[in-house]
Design a protein around this motif. Structure first.
Motif, PDB file in Angstrom:
ATOM      1  N   THR A 227       0.810  -1.216   0.000  1.00  0.00           N
ATOM      2  CA  THR A 227       0.000   0.000   0.000  1.00  0.00           C
ATOM      3  C   THR A 227       0.845   1.268   0.000  1.00  0.00           C
ATOM      4  OG1 THR A 227      -0.075  -0.161   2.390  1.00  0.00           O
ATOM      5  CG2 THR A 227      -2.000  -0.998   1.194  1.00  0.00           C
ATOM      6  N   GLY A 228       2.156   1.102   0.140  1.00  0.00           N
ATOM      7  CA  GLY A 228       3.020   2.289   0.145  1.00  0.00           C
ATOM      8  C   GLY A 228       3.196   2.887   1.534  1.00  0.00           C
ATOM      9  N   LEU A 229       2.639   2.240   2.559  1.00  0.00           N
ATOM     10  CA  LEU A 229       2.798   2.786   3.915  1.00  0.00           C
ATOM     11  C   LEU A 229       4.186   2.474   4.474  1.00  0.00           C
ATOM     12  CD1 LEU A 229      -0.694   1.933   5.461  1.00  0.00           C
ATOM     13  CD2 LEU A 229       0.314   4.215   5.314  1.00  0.00           C
ATOM     14  N   LEU A 230       4.701   1.292   4.132  1.00  0.00           N
ATOM     15  CA  LEU A 230       5.968   0.873   4.727  1.00  0.00           C
ATOM     16  C   LEU A 230       7.091   1.849   4.391  1.00  0.00           C
ATOM     17  CD1 LEU A 230       7.071  -1.517   6.447  1.00  0.00           C
ATOM     18  CD2 LEU A 230       7.993  -2.443   4.342  1.00  0.00           C
ATOM     19  N   LYS A 231       7.148   2.290   3.145  1.00  0.00           N
ATOM     20  CA  LYS A 231       8.279   3.156   2.776  1.00  0.00           C
ATOM     21  C   LYS A 231       8.216   4.497   3.512  1.00  0.00           C
ATOM     22  CE  LYS A 231       6.676   5.153  -1.634  1.00  0.00           C
ATOM     23  NZ  LYS A 231       5.392   4.468  -1.904  1.00  0.00           N
ATOM     24  N   ILE A 233       6.715   4.741   6.821  1.00  0.00           N
ATOM     25  CA  ILE A 233       6.901   4.564   8.265  1.00  0.00           C
ATOM     26  C   ILE A 233       8.176   3.795   8.622  1.00  0.00           C
ATOM     27  CG2 ILE A 233       4.422   4.728   8.744  1.00  0.00           C
ATOM     28  CD1 ILE A 233       4.348   1.725   9.125  1.00  0.00           C
ATOM     29  N   PHE A 234       8.698   3.006   7.684  1.00  0.00           N
ATOM     30  CA  PHE A 234       9.873   2.197   8.026  1.00  0.00           C
ATOM     31  C   PHE A 234      10.704   1.960   6.755  1.00  0.00           C
ATOM     32  CE2 PHE A 234      10.933  -1.507  11.169  1.00  0.00           C
ATOM     33  CZ  PHE A 234      12.277  -1.224  11.045  1.00  0.00           C
ATOM     34  N   PRO A 235      11.314   3.039   6.232  1.00  0.00           N
ATOM     35  CA  PRO A 235      12.001   2.926   4.938  1.00  0.00           C
ATOM     36  C   PRO A 235      13.117   1.885   4.915  1.00  0.00           C
ATOM     37  CG  PRO A 235      12.415   5.059   5.995  1.00  0.00           C
ATOM     38  CD  PRO A 235      11.346   4.396   6.782  1.00  0.00           C
ATOM     39  N   GLU A 236      13.783   1.673   6.063  1.00  0.00           N
ATOM     40  CA  GLU A 236      14.900   0.704   6.079  1.00  0.00           C
ATOM     41  C   GLU A 236      14.405  -0.694   5.748  1.00  0.00           C
ATOM     42  OE1 GLU A 236      14.089   2.771   8.487  1.00  0.00           O
ATOM     43  OE2 GLU A 236      15.819   3.958   9.097  1.00  0.00           O
ATOM     44  N   LEU A 237      13.189  -0.988   6.150  1.00  0.00           N
ATOM     45  CA  LEU A 237      12.625  -2.312   5.878  1.00  0.00           C
ATOM     46  C   LEU A 237      12.226  -2.418   4.404  1.00  0.00           C
ATOM     47  CD1 LEU A 237      12.178  -4.663   7.795  1.00  0.00           C
ATOM     48  CD2 LEU A 237       9.822  -3.916   8.105  1.00  0.00           C
ATOM     49  N   GLN A 238      11.712  -1.320   3.901  1.00  0.00           N
ATOM     50  CA  GLN A 238      11.324  -1.259   2.487  1.00  0.00           C
ATOM     51  C   GLN A 238      12.528  -1.525   1.586  1.00  0.00           C
ATOM     52  OE1 GLN A 238       8.124  -0.292   0.979  1.00  0.00           O
ATOM     53  NE2 GLN A 238       9.213  -1.087  -0.797  1.00  0.00           N
ATOM     54  N   THR A 239      13.673  -0.960   1.976  1.00  0.00           N
ATOM     55  CA  THR A 239      14.884  -1.059   1.161  1.00  0.00           C
ATOM     56  C   THR A 239      15.380  -2.501   1.027  1.00  0.00           C
ATOM     57  OG1 THR A 239      15.392   1.071   2.119  1.00  0.00           O
ATOM     58  CG2 THR A 239      17.124   0.084   0.838  1.00  0.00           C
ATOM     59  N   LEU A 240      14.919  -3.363   1.936  1.00  0.00           N
ATOM     60  CA  LEU A 240      15.345  -4.770   1.851  1.00  0.00           C
ATOM     61  C   LEU A 240      14.734  -5.456   0.638  1.00  0.00           C
ATOM     62  CD1 LEU A 240      14.952  -6.053   5.542  1.00  0.00           C
ATOM     63  CD2 LEU A 240      17.067  -5.599   4.339  1.00  0.00           C
ATOM     64  N   LYS A 241      13.705  -4.836   0.082  1.00  0.00           N
ATOM     65  CA  LYS A 241      12.961  -5.505  -0.982  1.00  0.00           C
ATOM     66  C   LYS A 241      13.718  -5.458  -2.312  1.00  0.00           C
ATOM     67  CE  LYS A 241       8.506  -5.703  -3.147  1.00  0.00           C
ATOM     68  NZ  LYS A 241       7.982  -7.036  -2.969  1.00  0.00           N
ATOM     69  N   GLY A 242      13.621  -6.546  -3.020  1.00  0.00           N
ATOM     70  CA  GLY A 242      14.162  -6.559  -4.376  1.00  0.00           C
ATOM     71  C   GLY A 242      15.332  -7.509  -4.541  1.00  0.00           C
TER      72      GLY A 242
END
Ligand code: CTP
Length: 469
Positions: A227-231, A233-242
């Motif tokens: 939903t785009g909330l993670l990036k 509220i918690f961008p470091e976790l988002q960056t793990l993706k990919g």
């Protein structure tokens, strides 16, 4: 619905309503949870009139129970031995675009139901004599409960924009209750995600923790990401993706891996901070990622950098900076140690050092490491788990023998100073450290006599003379 009202306080409310003529209804989470057969201790009552006065009257009639009045919100809470009952006047609200603080006016029950977050949370049961126990369900909430769907009573763009915390709540309920969020609603969360920024960090993290404590946390974490909330509220976790591919070599998607580790761990433990450690164990993989032609992808030092990142992230997320932060930091730092141990010949000295560093958190660390095995290759998984079993056995044996789990130096600094007639200074530290290292390496055992002997030898080496007999 009458069987849900089999609690003395409802009878008392009905009697008071008879006197005041201000109708009251039990509403929200209590009704939802009763229909879902989930135990609940919180009761919300809405009154077409003054909530604070009703609360005071109820408190008095229930044996002078304490009443907490929140004047600013127009609500009041009565604490009963088994329940907390919150009273509020029915409201009609309108919101301004830059704040979640509403402009509130008195309203009808329908107004009040309209302004609630989800159809399943807008269910009300009458506490009024003529319709006692009747379910008032204007948005087919009961149907949504049966179909396990989260739907907003109004246009979702309005419901979420009015109070953006509801986006987190939608994901939290979906995770806790295994419900699906209606498509239209998910799209609205996507559109309104940025508005989460007007919500206080405390409330956001409270919902986040509830997601993490759910039976399968990945459901919510994935929804946060989609939903785009993670990036936000918690961008470091988002960056793990990919996944990145170079010269035909791909590394795993560290976000999906992390989610699986959290789920694995959730099957074994409901400790919030252990789940946090799982969530953050690979947090520094993106900044430590390197590609080398011969070795492929590496993430050297991600456990060190990860543990360094923990305080900053905890501070920003408004998580407790004391014991929980230190615990998570320690587990992130140590999370590779049991793996390294299990891959080598397990030496006593390595086990002793791990016990010394992990202390009482050793069992949690082992649990985290076992959850960290996410290979699809069953043979590999079996081998790893077996190795960990060996490490666990060794841990027990060594702890029985050497008791280093909560290491206390067998010779104190005072005794060293007294023995050599010296004051505080670097020699004391050198001798203490030498004794500790000798115990961890297995050169001496963890007891007074052997430590005392080593103290004398080391002192001599440092040119110190024994002054006491
Ligand atoms: N509510 C809402 N919007 C919010 C918070 C609450 O509309 N942001 C309404 C819902 O009707 C909800 C009720 O207020 O059912 C009570 O809220 P709360 O006690 O926070 O949550 P519960 O739904 O009771 O669920 P839980 O106890 O699991 O938090």
């Amino acid at each position: 619905m009458e069987h849900f009202l089999n609690i003395p306080v409802f009878k008392v409310i009905t009697d008071i309503v008879e006197e005041t003529g201000q109708p009251a209804f039990v509403i929200g989470g209590f009704v939802r949870d009763c229909l879902l057969n989930r135990p609940t201790k919180d009761i919300d009552v809405v009154v077409l009139g003054n909530g604070i006065e009703l609360a005071k009257a109820v408190g008095k009639k229930m044996g002078n129970r304490p009443v907490n009045v929140f004047k600013n919100f127009g609500t009041a809470m009565v604490s009963l031995p088994d329940y907390e009952v919150e009273f509020v006047g029915a409201r009609k609200e309108s919101y301004r675009s830059n704040s979640r603080k509403p402009i509130v006016e008195n309203g009808t029950l329908e107004d009040d139901q309209n302004r609630r977050d989800f159809t399943i949370n807008a269910l009300a049961i009458s506490l009024n004599k003529e319709s006692w126990g009747k379910l008032i369900d204007p948005f087919e909430g009961q149907n949504d409960l049966a179909k396990k769907i989260l739907r907003t009573p109004l246009d979702p763009d309005i419901t979420y924009s009015d109070d953006p915390l509801r986006m987190m709540r939608a994901i939290r309920f979906a995770t806790q209750l295994s419900f699906k969020i209606e498509k239209k609603s998910l799209a609205a969360i996507n559109r309104n995600a940025e508005r989460i920024k007007i919500i206080s960090q405390e409330r956001v993290i409270d919902e986040f923790n509830k997601i993490l404590l759910a039976p399968i946390p990945s459901v919510g974490l994935e929804l946060l990401e989609n939903t785009g909330l993670l990036k936000i509220i918690f961008p470091e976790l988002q960056t793990l993706k990919g996944v990145e591919i170079k010269k035909g070599k791909a590394h795993k998607d560290n976000f999906l891996h992390t989610l699986q580790v959290v789920d694995n761990l959730a099957e074994k433990s409901s400790k919030l901070w252990l789940r946090w450690a799982a969530l953050m164990h690979d947090i520094a993989k993106p900044p430590t990622k390197r590609f080398d032609d011969s070795t492929g992808w590496t993430f050297h030092g991600h456990e060190f950098l990860g543990s360094k990142m923990v305080p900053g992230i905890f501070r920003r997320l408004k998580l407790p900076m004391n014991q929980p932060m230190k615990y998570v930091q320690k587990l992130v730092l140590l999370h590779l140690r049991p793996i390294v141990l299990s891959q080598e010949d397990v030496t006593d000295s390595a086990v002793r050092r791990l016990l010394f560093d992990a202390g009482d958190d050793i069992d949690d660390l082992m649990m985290l490491c076992e959850a960290d095995i996410t290979s699809k290759n069953e043979e590999k998984v079996k081998r790893f788990l077996n190795n960990f079993q060996l490490v666990r056995q060794k841990l027990v044996e060594i702890e029985e023998k050497d008791a280093v789990r909560n290491f206390q130096p067998p010779v104190s600094g005072e005794l060293i100073m007294e023995t050599f007639g010296i004051g505080p200074g670097s020699e004391v530290g050198i001798i203490k450290n030498c004794i500790k290292e000798a115990i961890l390496d297995g050169i001496i055992h963890n007891n007074f006599d052997e430590a005392y002997k080593l103290m004398l030898a080391k002192g001599k080496e440092l040119g110190l003379k024994k002054t006491t007999e």
